[in-house]
Motif scaffolding. Structure first.
Motif, PDB file in Angstrom:
ATOM      1  N   THR A   2     -66.465  -2.123 -14.215  1.00 52.77           N
ATOM      2  CA  THR A   2     -65.681  -1.487 -13.144  1.00 52.77           C
ATOM      3  C   THR A   2     -66.470  -0.319 -12.547  1.00 52.77           C
ATOM      4  OG1 THR A   2     -64.596   0.214 -14.447  1.00 52.77           O
ATOM      5  CG2 THR A   2     -63.609  -1.984 -14.485  1.00 52.77           C
ATOM      6  N   ARG A   3     -66.051   0.036 -11.302  1.00 53.63           N
ATOM      7  CA  ARG A   3     -65.077  -0.721 -10.546  1.00 53.63           C
ATOM      8  C   ARG A   3     -65.723  -1.821  -9.719  1.00 53.63           C
ATOM      9  NH1 ARG A   3     -63.312   4.655  -7.735  1.00 53.63           N
ATOM     10  NH2 ARG A   3     -65.547   4.749  -7.881  1.00 53.63           N
ATOM     11  N   GLY A   4     -67.008  -1.648  -9.362  1.00 54.29           N
ATOM     12  CA  GLY A   4     -67.656  -2.567  -8.439  1.00 54.29           C
ATOM     13  C   GLY A   4     -67.681  -4.016  -8.900  1.00 54.29           C
ATOM     14  N   ALA A  32     -68.691   4.984 -15.320  1.00 47.30           N
ATOM     15  CA  ALA A  32     -68.860   5.784 -14.097  1.00 47.30           C
ATOM     16  C   ALA A  32     -70.248   6.395 -14.127  1.00 47.30           C
ATOM     17  CB  ALA A  32     -67.800   6.870 -14.034  1.00 47.30           C
ATOM     18  N   SER A  33     -70.942   6.285 -13.004  1.00 48.36           N
ATOM     19  CA  SER A  33     -72.242   6.958 -12.926  1.00 48.36           C
ATOM     20  C   SER A  33     -72.396   7.671 -11.594  1.00 48.36           C
ATOM     21  CB  SER A  33     -73.390   5.989 -13.147  1.00 48.36           C
ATOM     22  OG  SER A  33     -73.468   5.035 -12.130  1.00 48.36           O
ATOM     23  N   TYR A  34     -72.154   6.957 -10.489  1.00 44.80           N
ATOM     24  CA  TYR A  34     -72.338   7.572  -9.177  1.00 44.80           C
ATOM     25  C   TYR A  34     -71.036   8.238  -8.752  1.00 44.80           C
ATOM     26  CZ  TYR A  34     -76.664   5.002  -8.689  1.00 44.80           C
ATOM     27  OH  TYR A  34     -77.919   4.517  -8.886  1.00 44.80           O
ATOM     28  N   ASP A  35     -71.122   9.543  -8.454  1.00 43.90           N
ATOM     29  CA  ASP A  35     -69.964  10.223  -7.908  1.00 43.90           C
ATOM     30  C   ASP A  35     -70.128  10.128  -6.401  1.00 43.90           C
ATOM     31  OD1 ASP A  35     -67.863  11.751  -7.248  1.00 43.90           O
ATOM     32  OD2 ASP A  35     -68.714  13.651  -7.925  1.00 43.90           O
ATOM     33  N   VAL A  88     -70.276  -9.285 -15.281  1.00 42.76           N
ATOM     34  CA  VAL A  88     -70.431  -9.324 -13.822  1.00 42.76           C
ATOM     35  C   VAL A  88     -70.367  -7.914 -13.243  1.00 42.76           C
ATOM     36  CG1 VAL A  88     -69.431 -10.158 -11.651  1.00 42.76           C
ATOM     37  CG2 VAL A  88     -69.439 -11.654 -13.653  1.00 42.76           C
ATOM     38  N   ASP A  89     -71.330  -7.603 -12.375  1.00 45.41           N
ATOM     39  CA  ASP A  89     -71.276  -6.355 -11.605  1.00 45.41           C
ATOM     40  C   ASP A  89     -71.681  -6.669 -10.169  1.00 45.41           C
ATOM     41  OD1 ASP A  89     -70.850  -3.696 -11.033  1.00 45.41           O
ATOM     42  OD2 ASP A  89     -72.298  -2.917 -12.476  1.00 45.41           O
ATOM     43  N   ASP A  90     -71.353  -5.740  -9.262  1.00 44.68           N
ATOM     44  CA  ASP A  90     -71.700  -5.986  -7.856  1.00 44.68           C
ATOM     45  C   ASP A  90     -73.209  -5.886  -7.628  1.00 44.68           C
ATOM     46  OD1 ASP A  90     -71.630  -3.234  -8.304  1.00 44.68           O
ATOM     47  OD2 ASP A  90     -70.358  -2.768  -6.585  1.00 44.68           O
ATOM     48  N   LEU A  91     -73.860  -4.922  -8.309  1.00 47.99           N
ATOM     49  CA  LEU A  91     -75.301  -4.747  -8.067  1.00 47.99           C
ATOM     50  C   LEU A  91     -75.975  -4.045  -9.228  1.00 47.99           C
ATOM     51  CD1 LEU A  91     -76.282  -1.559  -7.087  1.00 47.99           C
ATOM     52  CD2 LEU A  91     -74.509  -2.076  -5.462  1.00 47.99           C
ATOM     53  N   VAL A  92     -77.281  -4.179  -9.299  1.00 47.36           N
ATOM     54  CA  VAL A  92     -78.098  -3.288 -10.129  1.00 47.36           C
ATOM     55  C   VAL A  92     -79.000  -2.505  -9.191  1.00 47.36           C
ATOM     56  CG1 VAL A  92     -78.275  -4.284 -12.459  1.00 47.36           C
ATOM     57  CG2 VAL A  92     -79.662  -5.234 -10.606  1.00 47.36           C
ATOM     58  N   ASP A  93     -79.130  -1.212  -9.471  1.00 42.75           N
ATOM     59  CA  ASP A  93     -79.986  -0.348  -8.647  1.00 42.75           C
ATOM     60  C   ASP A  93     -81.121   0.173  -9.536  1.00 42.75           C
ATOM     61  OD1 ASP A  93     -81.054   1.925  -7.297  1.00 42.75           O
ATOM     62  OD2 ASP A  93     -79.254   2.128  -6.093  1.00 42.75           O
ATOM     63  N   THR A  94     -80.903   1.301 -10.215  1.00 46.60           N
ATOM     64  CA  THR A  94     -81.935   1.784 -11.153  1.00 46.60           C
ATOM     65  C   THR A  94     -81.935   0.952 -12.430  1.00 46.60           C
ATOM     66  OG1 THR A  94     -80.410   3.314 -12.238  1.00 46.60           O
ATOM     67  CG2 THR A  94     -81.623   4.161 -10.330  1.00 46.60           C
ATOM     68  N   GLY A  95     -80.821   0.262 -12.694  1.00 51.24           N
ATOM     69  CA  GLY A  95     -80.702  -0.541 -13.913  1.00 51.24           C
ATOM     70  C   GLY A  95     -80.064   0.217 -15.073  1.00 51.24           C
ATOM     71  N   LYS A  96     -79.703   1.500 -14.852  1.00 53.12           N
ATOM     72  CA  LYS A  96     -79.155   2.296 -15.970  1.00 53.12           C
ATOM     73  C   LYS A  96     -77.830   1.733 -16.472  1.00 53.12           C
ATOM     74  CE  LYS A  96     -81.307   6.687 -14.924  1.00 53.12           C
ATOM     75  NZ  LYS A  96     -81.104   8.029 -14.345  1.00 53.12           N
ATOM     76  N   THR A  97     -76.965   1.334 -15.542  1.00 55.31           N
ATOM     77  CA  THR A  97     -75.667   0.773 -15.937  1.00 55.31           C
ATOM     78  C   THR A  97     -75.888  -0.551 -16.666  1.00 55.31           C
ATOM     79  OG1 THR A  97     -74.722   1.782 -13.959  1.00 55.31           O
ATOM     80  CG2 THR A  97     -73.380   0.113 -15.064  1.00 55.31           C
ATOM     81  N   GLY A  98     -76.742  -1.375 -16.090  1.00 54.81           N
ATOM     82  CA  GLY A  98     -77.032  -2.687 -16.690  1.00 54.81           C
ATOM     83  C   GLY A  98     -77.616  -2.542 -18.084  1.00 54.81           C
TER      84      GLY A  98
HETATM   85  O1  LIG Z   1     -78.273   0.302 -11.587  1.00 59.79           O
HETATM   86  P1  LIG Z   1     -77.588   1.621 -11.458  1.00 59.79           P
HETATM   87  O2  LIG Z   1     -78.472   2.666 -10.828  1.00 59.79           O
HETATM   88  O3  LIG Z   1     -76.986   2.113 -12.749  1.00 59.79           O
HETATM   89  O4  LIG Z   1     -76.403   1.453 -10.406  1.00 59.79           O
HETATM   90  C1  LIG Z   1     -75.564   0.338 -10.358  1.00 59.79           C
HETATM   91  C2  LIG Z   1     -74.124   0.740 -10.573  1.00 59.79           C
HETATM   92  O5  LIG Z   1     -73.724   1.698  -9.591  1.00 59.79           O
HETATM   93  C3  LIG Z   1     -72.500   1.303  -9.006  1.00 59.79           C
HETATM   94  O6  LIG Z   1     -71.393   1.710  -9.789  1.00 59.79           O
HETATM   95  P2  LIG Z   1     -70.792   3.200  -9.742  1.00 59.79           P
HETATM   96  O7  LIG Z   1     -71.268   3.979 -10.939  1.00 59.79           O
HETATM   97  O8  LIG Z   1     -71.083   3.793  -8.404  1.00 59.79           O
HETATM   98  O9  LIG Z   1     -69.257   3.046  -9.941  1.00 59.79           O
HETATM   99  P3  LIG Z   1     -68.201   2.070  -9.254  1.00 59.79           P
HETATM  100  O10 LIG Z   1     -68.569   0.686  -9.674  1.00 59.79           O
HETATM  101  O11 LIG Z   1     -66.913   2.532  -9.831  1.00 59.79           O
HETATM  102  O12 LIG Z   1     -68.298   2.254  -7.769  1.00 59.79           O
HETATM  103  C4  LIG Z   1     -72.565  -0.208  -9.033  1.00 59.79           C
HETATM  104  O13 LIG Z   1     -71.251  -0.763  -8.975  1.00 59.79           O
HETATM  105  C5  LIG Z   1     -73.226  -0.487 -10.361  1.00 59.79           C
HETATM  106  O14 LIG Z   1     -72.280  -0.558 -11.404  1.00 59.79           O
END
Ligand SMILES: O=P(O)(O)OC[C@H]1O[C@H](OP(=O)(O)OP(=O)(O)O)[C@H](O)[C@@H]1O
Ligand SMILES: Nc1nc2[nH]cnc2c(=O)[nH]1
Ligand SMILES: [Mg+2]
Length: 175
Positions: free
Chosen positions: A49-51, A74-77, A108-118
């Motif tokens: 969540t949430r994306g 939660a990571s991005y505010d 499942v997630d909407d995206l990976v960016d830096t990969g920290k969440t993944g």
């Molecule tokens: O690869 P990373 O740099 O870690 O970024 C990817 C994460 O960032 C966004 O989530 P976010 O923390 O913004 O929360 P949200 O899903 O609640 O919008 C997105 O949904 C991914 O989960």
């Protein structure tokens, strides 16, 4: 501190915008499911969540999976990345389905960016299959299946974060 340039948000640093409509997102999720259908079957879908909630619902519907759990991170505010916070882990029932390591589970997630969440979720469930709709190069190695790669300096705008609005003509200075 006075005189220092304000810190740029991740979105401002990204520079390029990639707006995604509901229609496009739905099509990309369906395309993702075509690929995942070759990999499954899966016991359950785990949405980050949430994306990850919207793609998880679409993918689970297409795959016929009815057990859906969440990992709440939660990571991005808005658009600045802070410390990762696991607000809620997986349920015991879903953990059991994955034999403790995530085998047979689909994250499942909407995206990976830096990969920290993944990375965090992979560490929790090393044997799960990790799918995202979009991937940026830094996070891409963490993902097993994705649909579209965008450059690291692109910010993806999802339909649930945006609204239709007036856009001035190019000749009037629109970017
Ligand atoms: O690869 P990373 O740099 O870690 O970024 C990817 C994460 O960032 C966004 O989530 P976010 O923390 O913004 O929360 P949200 O899903 O609640 O919008 C997105 O949904 C991914 O989960
Ligand atoms: N909406 C959105 N959230 C993000 N979180 C990390 N990268 C992104 C991005 O490109 N778009
Ligand atoms: Mg997220």
């Amino acid at each position: 501190m006075a005189g220092e340039a304000p810190e740029l948000s991740a979105q401002e640093r990204a520079g390029k915008a990639f707006p995604v409509s509901w229609d496009q997102f739905h099509r990309d999720c369906r395309a993702l499911t075509w690929r995942l259908n070759e990999v499954g079957p899966f016991h359950a879908v785990i949405a980050i969540t949430r994306g990850g909630l919207v793609p998880a619902a679409i993918v689970a519907r297409e795959l016929g999976v009815r057990i859906i759990d969440t990992v709440c991170i939660a990571s991005y505010d808005h658009d600045k990345q802070g410390e990762l916070q696991v607000l809620k882990g997986m349920s015991e029932a879903a953990m059991k389905l994955g034999g403790g390591t995530g085998k047979g589970l689909l994250i499942v997630d909407d995206l990976v960016d830096t990969g920290k969440t993944g990375r965090l979720v992979r560490d929790m469930l090393p044997d799960a299959h990790f799918a995202t709709v979009y991937a940026k190069p830094k996070g891409r190695p963490l993902v097993d299946t994705f649909i579209t790669e965008v450059s690291q300096d692109t910010w993806i705008f999802f339909p649930w974060d945006t609204a239709l609005s007036y856009h001035p003509p190019l000749r009037d200075g629109a970017a």
